[in-house]
Design an enzyme around this catalytic site. Structure first.
Site, PDB file in Angstrom:
ATOM      1  N   TYR A  35       0.922  -0.846   0.002  1.00  0.00           N
ATOM      2  CA  TYR A  35      -0.300   0.161  -0.346  1.00  0.00           C
ATOM      3  C   TYR A  35       0.887   1.311   0.192  1.00  0.00           C
ATOM      4  O   TYR A  35       0.350   2.237  -0.974  1.00  0.00           O
ATOM      5  CB  TYR A  35      -1.032   0.123   1.196  1.00  0.00           C
ATOM      6  CG  TYR A  35      -2.131   0.808   1.016  1.00  0.00           C
ATOM      7  CD1 TYR A  35      -3.157   1.343   0.037  1.00  0.00           C
ATOM      8  CD2 TYR A  35      -1.756   1.858   2.325  1.00  0.00           C
ATOM      9  CE1 TYR A  35      -3.125   2.394   0.685  1.00  0.00           C
ATOM     10  CE2 TYR A  35      -2.121   2.999   2.227  1.00  0.00           C
ATOM     11  CZ  TYR A  35      -3.582   3.629   0.803  1.00  0.00           C
ATOM     12  OH  TYR A  35      -4.158   5.102   1.877  1.00  0.00           O
ATOM     13  N   GLU A  36       2.014   1.137   1.500  1.00  0.00           N
ATOM     14  CA  GLU A  36       2.917   2.887   1.038  1.00  0.00           C
ATOM     15  C   GLU A  36       3.333   2.536  -0.808  1.00  0.00           C
ATOM     16  O   GLU A  36       3.966   3.529  -1.098  1.00  0.00           O
ATOM     17  CB  GLU A  36       4.127   2.450   2.285  1.00  0.00           C
ATOM     18  CG  GLU A  36       3.588   2.269   3.276  1.00  0.00           C
ATOM     19  CD  GLU A  36       4.423   2.353   4.698  1.00  0.00           C
ATOM     20  OE1 GLU A  36       4.271   2.847   5.722  1.00  0.00           O
ATOM     21  OE2 GLU A  36       5.144   0.917   4.390  1.00  0.00           O
ATOM     22  N   PHE A  37       3.427   0.969  -1.330  1.00  0.00           N
ATOM     23  CA  PHE A  37       4.471   1.552  -2.572  1.00  0.00           C
ATOM     24  C   PHE A  37       4.007   2.109  -3.462  1.00  0.00           C
ATOM     25  O   PHE A  37       4.193   2.944  -4.468  1.00  0.00           O
ATOM     26  CB  PHE A  37       4.762   0.211  -2.699  1.00  0.00           C
ATOM     27  CG  PHE A  37       5.720   0.071  -4.519  1.00  0.00           C
ATOM     28  CD1 PHE A  37       6.614   0.744  -4.065  1.00  0.00           C
ATOM     29  CD2 PHE A  37       4.769  -0.166  -5.053  1.00  0.00           C
ATOM     30  CE1 PHE A  37       7.520   0.868  -5.664  1.00  0.00           C
ATOM     31  CE2 PHE A  37       5.413  -0.114  -6.688  1.00  0.00           C
ATOM     32  CZ  PHE A  37       6.659   0.276  -6.706  1.00  0.00           C
ATOM     33  N   SER A  83       2.550  -6.334 -16.068  1.00  0.00           N
ATOM     34  CA  SER A  83       2.189  -6.035 -14.232  1.00  0.00           C
ATOM     35  C   SER A  83       0.604  -5.660 -14.809  1.00  0.00           C
ATOM     36  O   SER A  83       0.295  -5.395 -15.863  1.00  0.00           O
ATOM     37  CB  SER A  83       2.645  -5.850 -13.890  1.00  0.00           C
ATOM     38  OG  SER A  83       3.169  -4.326 -14.007  1.00  0.00           O
ATOM     39  N   GLU A 114     -10.844 -12.696 -10.770  1.00  0.00           N
ATOM     40  CA  GLU A 114     -10.501 -13.578 -10.271  1.00  0.00           C
ATOM     41  C   GLU A 114      -8.766 -13.290  -8.916  1.00  0.00           C
ATOM     42  O   GLU A 114      -9.292 -11.932  -8.690  1.00  0.00           O
ATOM     43  CB  GLU A 114      -9.017 -14.436 -11.128  1.00  0.00           C
ATOM     44  CG  GLU A 114      -9.506 -15.016 -12.283  1.00  0.00           C
ATOM     45  CD  GLU A 114      -7.903 -14.958 -13.396  1.00  0.00           C
ATOM     46  OE1 GLU A 114      -7.916 -15.913 -13.745  1.00  0.00           O
ATOM     47  OE2 GLU A 114      -7.731 -13.423 -13.872  1.00  0.00           O
ATOM     48  N   LYS A 116      -6.057 -11.718  -6.804  1.00  0.00           N
ATOM     49  CA  LYS A 116      -4.835 -12.001  -6.430  1.00  0.00           C
ATOM     50  C   LYS A 116      -4.145 -12.311  -6.259  1.00  0.00           C
ATOM     51  O   LYS A 116      -4.193 -12.310  -4.819  1.00  0.00           O
ATOM     52  CB  LYS A 116      -4.468 -10.075  -6.827  1.00  0.00           C
ATOM     53  CG  LYS A 116      -3.403  -9.814  -7.390  1.00  0.00           C
ATOM     54  CD  LYS A 116      -3.189  -8.333  -7.542  1.00  0.00           C
ATOM     55  CE  LYS A 116      -2.039  -8.045  -7.968  1.00  0.00           C
ATOM     56  NZ  LYS A 116      -1.429  -8.173  -7.052  1.00  0.00           N
ATOM     57  N   CYS A 406      22.795  -0.473  26.707  1.00  0.00           N
ATOM     58  CA  CYS A 406      22.038  -1.522  25.883  1.00  0.00           C
ATOM     59  C   CYS A 406      21.010  -2.144  27.498  1.00  0.00           C
ATOM     60  O   CYS A 406      21.534  -2.871  28.195  1.00  0.00           O
ATOM     61  CB  CYS A 406      23.138  -2.004  25.847  1.00  0.00           C
ATOM     62  SG  CYS A 406      23.284  -3.442  24.797  1.00  0.00           S
ATOM     63  N   CYS A 409      23.634  -5.457  28.054  1.00  0.00           N
ATOM     64  CA  CYS A 409      25.115  -5.253  28.811  1.00  0.00           C
ATOM     65  C   CYS A 409      25.559  -3.783  29.332  1.00  0.00           C
ATOM     66  O   CYS A 409      26.321  -3.564  30.210  1.00  0.00           O
ATOM     67  CB  CYS A 409      26.422  -4.922  27.329  1.00  0.00           C
ATOM     68  SG  CYS A 409      26.585  -3.973  26.361  1.00  0.00           S
ATOM     69  N   CYS A 424      24.793   0.057  20.350  1.00  0.00           N
ATOM     70  CA  CYS A 424      25.560  -0.375  21.599  1.00  0.00           C
ATOM     71  C   CYS A 424      27.206  -0.621  21.394  1.00  0.00           C
ATOM     72  O   CYS A 424      27.179  -1.111  19.811  1.00  0.00           O
ATOM     73  CB  CYS A 424      25.007  -1.607  21.761  1.00  0.00           C
ATOM     74  SG  CYS A 424      26.340  -1.966  23.452  1.00  0.00           S
TER      75      CYS A 424
END
Length: 671
Positions: A35-37, A83, A114, A116, A406, A409, A424
């Site tokens: 959707y974003e694309f 496409s 059909e 997709k 972190c 650690c 880190c």
């Protein structure tokens, strides 16, 4: 928006769409949802329609998919494998139907609907009833020959015995992985210490492009939806489907022939509510004009047929409660926040977590613990939070604050680059980073030590047996045998895998080192130019950016790695262990050698009529040339435009370096 603003925006969107196109089609590693694309692409199309003279020659609106891979033989499609234009709007579906009636006045038009399927488009070529080739879509005109891999898919027939077969025909379909098999595959990957794949489409694309023709192809399935042949009478798309079913191809039974717009819309609405009951992911519906002659009259654009359209369902967006946030440490030290949610059923699965990406995303969303948040699952396994319902926020709610140290650690985090990413810096002492680095090092695309999985790595670290990847090569039989659950055979398998990894080629070793921004493709590209580790360790940033497709960020990352004494010590141990840290000279015969600018280097100065400087740089790199920033004896050509830097021109003349103008570089580029 004035014309200058439009020019800049078109240039930005062209580069952005091309980048995401490459990730989706060529690398199967998308960073954004479909959707974003599609929204980015729609913005670019709208601007290009408003300012047609500003459309760039390399615009992704004029081509299909991605480039074929250099790893596979290229096959040209007999019929372009275009496409489909797509929409998220019911109004545009209505306009599509109206246009068809307007362009075919008085005709009775049937529409074939059909589902997709969210997979990878493939073309099957048959001769005399035998499967001859299987080819990917590629750029629509040529694709990759994946025949040997596709033969592993159980329901692709390799021989068809039927009296009505034409001498040659082509069948097109969608390879996919069922949701159940995808979950099994990810469980299997996790059990072997591998990262889970993002979604079934990525898994399908990656599996089809695996160079080894054996492996998990049997996880894949395929639905066929198109038949092409010059030796058959195919008056309608419905007849094509009937022939495919007669020949026992796997065809989804969910299609429907519709005679009115109302029937088309009813089909769309039905499957929007029923899609989660399917065993495979779908992202919409394809609507085609059924009659073949009518299709021919409606024709094609450069990218898609005018007789078909894809209606895509918007990603589901539901509300739930943000319960907590924890922080994961990656192998490069990147800290990634993950939201823990009140479980909710979304797109057919129970969702408990969502990615938050980075500190900037937390700030942008203004998240508080206990917030009602909106989540979206656009095909990814881990959904994302798209917004917050502030009206439901408690007055005493606590804002989510990104950690300062972190979680593994305790080292204070640092922010790098201009991105909102925190790291880190304890690269050698952070246990999570070491785990991540070792998992990367043993991965099949790196050193391919498959007998070492996530649990084994954790035990080796906890026992203090491994502190760096190099320590794997000093492990003894008793070290491994003493690990919980290890018996003689498992121990010998680990030692055998470690020993076999010493034969992995230099480019795989370089990838395995885990240098930031150096992925599989970049490692291969670098080792084509620097064929041993010693030469590479002495390369400068300027040397590296002369390599096609290597930018400043990658170059700095590589040089920074080799400036670290601990990394040089690691490489010395790997040398002593017998790893392949050079590439045979034969391997330097790389793909760019036949390109017109292969082996030539350029500095650019001044402004140009036909190009922005960055555009010219990319064109030179694509044609095999290298870009330098300063004049030196390594330089072959100084390209001068209007108002070039006088110092560079004088320096080039003093060194006897050729100077060329815009017309001459155009000739060299063969444009």
């Amino acid at each position: 928006m004035d014309k200058e603003q439009a020019r800049k925006e078109i240039k930005r969107l062209t580069a952005l769409v091309a980048y995401h196109n490459k990730l989706y089609y060529e690398e199967a590693q998308p960073e954004i949802s479909d959707y974003e694309f599609d929204q980015l692409l729609e913005k670019l199309i709208a601007l290009e329609n408003q300012f047609p003279d500003l459309r760039l020659p390399n615009s992704p609106t004029q081509r299909v998919g991605g480039e074929p891979s250099k790893k596979f033989a290229t096959v040209y499609h007999q019929y372009p494998m275009l496409s489909l234009s797509n929409t998220y709007s019911a109004e545009e579906v209505m306009q599509f139907v109206k246009r068809a009636h307007k362009q075919l006045p008085g005709a009775t038009i049937e529409f074939f609907c059909e589902l997709k399927f969210d997979g990878v488009a493939i073309s099957l070529l048959y001769k005399e009833g035998k499967l001859d080739k299987v080819v990917t879509r590629g750029d629509g005109f040529k694709g990759d020959d994946i025949t040997e891999n596709a033969k592993q898919i159980p329901n692709i027939p390799q021989i068809i015995e039927h009296k009505d077969l034409p001498p040659a025909f082509e069948v097109r379909g969608e390879a996919f992985m069922s949701l159940a098999d995808f979950e099994k595959l990810n469980r299997d990957r996790l059990a072997h210490g591998l990262e889970p794949l993002a979604n079934p489409r990525n898994a399908t694309a990656g599996t089809l492009k695996t160079l080894k023709s054996t492996g998990p192809k049997r996880w894949l399935d395929c639905y066929m939806y198109s038949l092409l042949s010059t030796d058959m009478d195919l008056p309608t798309h419905e007849v094509c489907i009937q022939w495919l079913e007669k020949w026992c191809f796997h065809v989804s039974p969910t299609y429907k022939k519709c005679r009115t717009l109302e029937e088309v819309m009813a089909y769309i609405e039905y499957w929007e509510s029923a899609k989660n009951s399917l065993p495979v992911a779908i992202d919409g519906v394809v609507i085609k004009v059924n009659d073949t002659l009518q299709q021919n009259k409606l024709g094609l654009t450069a990218k898609s047929p005018r007789w078909a359209i894809a209606y895509k369902y918007k990603p589901e967006n539901l509300a739930t409660i943000l319960e907590s946030v924890d922080y994961q440490v990656g192998r490069t030290g990147v800290i990634t926040p993950v939201a823990h949610l009140k479980p909710i059923l979304l797109a057919g699965t129970i969702v408990k977590r969502a990615t938050l990406h980075n500190a900037g995303e937390i700030q942008r969303l203004d998240l508080h613990l206990g917030d009602t948040v909106f989540i979206e699952k656009g095909g990814e396994i881990i959904p994302k939070i798209t917004g917050t319902d502030v009206s439901k926020r408690s007055l005493d709610s606590e804002p989510v604050k990104f950690v300062t140290h972190c979680p593994a650690c305790g080292t204070e985090l640092v922010k790098r680059y201009e991105k909102a990413l925190y790291y880190c810096p304890n690269t050698k002492g952070c246990p999570y980073q070491l785990q991540g680095l070792l998992k990367h090092f043993v991965h099949r695309k790196a050193m391919d030590i498959r007998s070492i999985g996530k649990q084994t790595i954790e035990m080796l670290i906890n026992r203090g047996l491994v502190h760096t990847p190099a320590d794997l090569y000093s492990l003894k039989y008793q070290d491994i045998r003493s690990l919980e659950g290890f018996k003689d055979l498992a121990t010998r398998n680990v030692l055998s895998g470690i020993e076999s990894s010493k034969q992995r080629p230099f480019e795989r070793v370089l990838f395995a080192l885990g240098i930031r921004h150096v992925g599989e493709v970049i490692a291969d590209k670098i080792t084509q130019y620097y064929t041993d580790i010693d030469t590479l360790s002495n390369a400068t940033v300027e040397d590296l950016i002369a390599i096609p497709f290597i930018g400043t960020e990658i170059a700095h990352s590589v040089t920074n790695y080799f400036e670290n004494p601990e990394n040089l010590a690691l490489i010395d141990v790997l040398k002593q262990a017998g790893l392949q840290l050079s590439r045979p000279q034969l391997a330097t015969v790389f793909a760019t050698q036949s390109l017109p600018l292969s082996g030539k280097t350029f500095v650019i100065s001044g402004t140009f009529q036909n190009f922005e400087r960055e555009e010219l740089k990319e064109l030179i790199k694509k044609k095999g040339g290298g870009i330098l920033t300063n004049i030196s004896a390594k330089l072959n050509y100084l390209i001068i435009g209007e108002n070039p830097g006088p110092g560079k021109v004088a320096q080039a003349q003093a060194l006897g370096i050729s100077t060329i103008n815009e017309t001459e570089i155009l000739q060299m580029l063969e444009l």
